[in-house]
Design an enzyme around this catalytic site. Structure first.
Site, PDB file in Angstrom:
ATOM      1  N   CYS A 119      40.077  39.544  41.620  1.00  0.00           N
ATOM      2  CA  CYS A 119      40.908  40.167  40.592  1.00  0.00           C
ATOM      3  C   CYS A 119      42.393  40.060  40.914  1.00  0.00           C
ATOM      4  O   CYS A 119      42.952  38.976  40.751  1.00  0.00           O
ATOM      5  CB  CYS A 119      40.459  41.611  40.369  1.00  0.00           C
ATOM      6  SG  CYS A 119      40.793  42.188  38.700  1.00  0.00           S
ATOM      7  N   HIS A 227      34.505  41.254  39.622  1.00  0.00           N
ATOM      8  CA  HIS A 227      34.327  42.098  40.803  1.00  0.00           C
ATOM      9  C   HIS A 227      32.940  41.931  41.412  1.00  0.00           C
ATOM     10  O   HIS A 227      32.053  42.752  41.196  1.00  0.00           O
ATOM     11  CB  HIS A 227      34.605  43.560  40.453  1.00  0.00           C
ATOM     12  CG  HIS A 227      36.054  43.836  40.251  1.00  0.00           C
ATOM     13  ND1 HIS A 227      36.864  44.295  41.260  1.00  0.00           N
ATOM     14  CD2 HIS A 227      36.847  43.653  39.182  1.00  0.00           C
ATOM     15  CE1 HIS A 227      38.104  44.401  40.804  1.00  0.00           C
ATOM     16  NE2 HIS A 227      38.120  44.012  39.545  1.00  0.00           N
ATOM     17  N   GLU A 229      32.177  42.482  44.371  1.00  0.00           N
ATOM     18  CA  GLU A 229      31.956  43.501  45.404  1.00  0.00           C
ATOM     19  C   GLU A 229      31.215  44.706  44.854  1.00  0.00           C
ATOM     20  O   GLU A 229      30.642  45.504  45.602  1.00  0.00           O
ATOM     21  CB  GLU A 229      33.291  43.935  46.014  1.00  0.00           C
ATOM     22  CG  GLU A 229      34.040  45.043  45.286  1.00  0.00           C
ATOM     23  CD  GLU A 229      34.708  44.598  43.991  1.00  0.00           C
ATOM     24  OE1 GLU A 229      34.648  43.385  43.649  1.00  0.00           O
ATOM     25  OE2 GLU A 229      35.268  45.464  43.266  1.00  0.00           O
TER      26      GLU A 229
END
Ligand SMILES: N[C@@H](CCC(=O)NCCCC(=O)O)C(=O)O
Length: 268
Positions: A119, A227, A229
């Site tokens: 990002c 994202h 993660e």
């Protein structure tokens, strides 16, 4: 003689994670999101959070590392780095992060060290290499609104909202294969002009570049706008991306003899 305890991880690659500037109450802090640190661990590496440094610190810090992981952040990359004035002064900036991550990116890629950006990490990497950003993607004719809604539950904010189309011949095809990947989307800035030499790795339905790699750099490099993660341990594609980065960091560590036992293990 090493006093290594079997339960203590040994020789994990060390990955620098630049922190973000945050105010907690009346006081400034340097912080990194736990989900990013967990993702670095999931990839088999040891995260080392680094508070805002100076450009002159980059070489010393990279001497400690086997890779660099650039996290997302609510802050925007300051538009002066791509020749613009701030479009929306209500949005947060983090000039302390910008000041060292832009030179950090250039040195990591010059060395061929593994780089993974998420990002804001994608955005600052593009800017560091001479590219530009839309400051408000949603205001561009023909482009979608890529922001999340603060009023939505967090699992909705980080849930999948649009596909990205993996481009042929790049890192993403090698790691994930061709096709579409459903991703989340929590960003108001986005890539306007991809820096010279970068390879577009995935596109959103509106054509926005959502991932790129750096072919001129000899090492692993991948930056993604979404994202991975978020709940990475539950997402096979995210696990593959993080594992690919981790393996590249392990290879860097072995190639630079940073995986020998340290006989100077601390006395217990
Ligand atoms: N501020 C930039 C980058 C957006 C971003 O990184 N969002 C994630 C913030 C929260 C988190 O770390 O999960 C933009 O708006 O484009």
């Amino acid at each position: 003689m090493s006093t290594h305890h079997p339960s203590t991880p040994r020789n994990l690659p060390v990955v620098l994670v630049p922190a973000c500037s945050k105010m907690l109450g009346h006081h400034p802090f340097q912080a990194a999101g736990q989900k990013y640190l967990d993702a670095v661990r999931l990839g088999g590496c040891l995260p080392l959070v680094v508070p805002a440094a100076q450009p002159d610190d980059v070489n010393a810090l990279l001497s400690l590392a086997d890779g660099v992981f650039l996290t997302g952040s609510v802050s925007n990359t300051h538009p002066r780095h791509f020749g613009e004035d701030v479009h929306d002064t209500s949005l947060p900036l983090d000039e302390a992060r910008d000041a060292w991550t832009l030179p950090l990116v250039r040195e990591v890629l010059r060395r061929g060290m593994p780089l993974f950006g998420i990002c804001r990490g994608l955005q600052e990497t593009n800017v560091a290499l001479g590219g530009t950003l839309y400051q408000a993607v949603q205001e561009q004719p023909g482009l979608m609104d890529h922001r999340s809604r603060d009023e939505d539950p967090v699992d909705v904010q980080y849930g999948p909202v649009h596909p990205v189309h993996v481009q042929r011949g790049g890192v993403l095809e090698r790691v994930l294969g061709l096709g579409d990947l459903q991703v989340n989307s929590l960003h108001g800035q986005g890539i306007r002009r991809l820096a010279d030499g970068l390879r577009a790795e995935a596109l959103a339905p509106d054509g926005l570049v959502e991932a790129f790699s750096v072919p001129q750099s000899s090492g692993f490099s991948l930056c993604v706008q979404w994202h991975p993660e978020w709940r990475a341990d539950e997402n096979p594609a995210s696990r593959k991306l993080l594992t690919a980065f981790g393996r590249a960091c392990q290879a860097w560590r072995a190639a630079h003899h940073r995986n020998e036992d340290d006989d100077l293990a601390p006395e217990t």
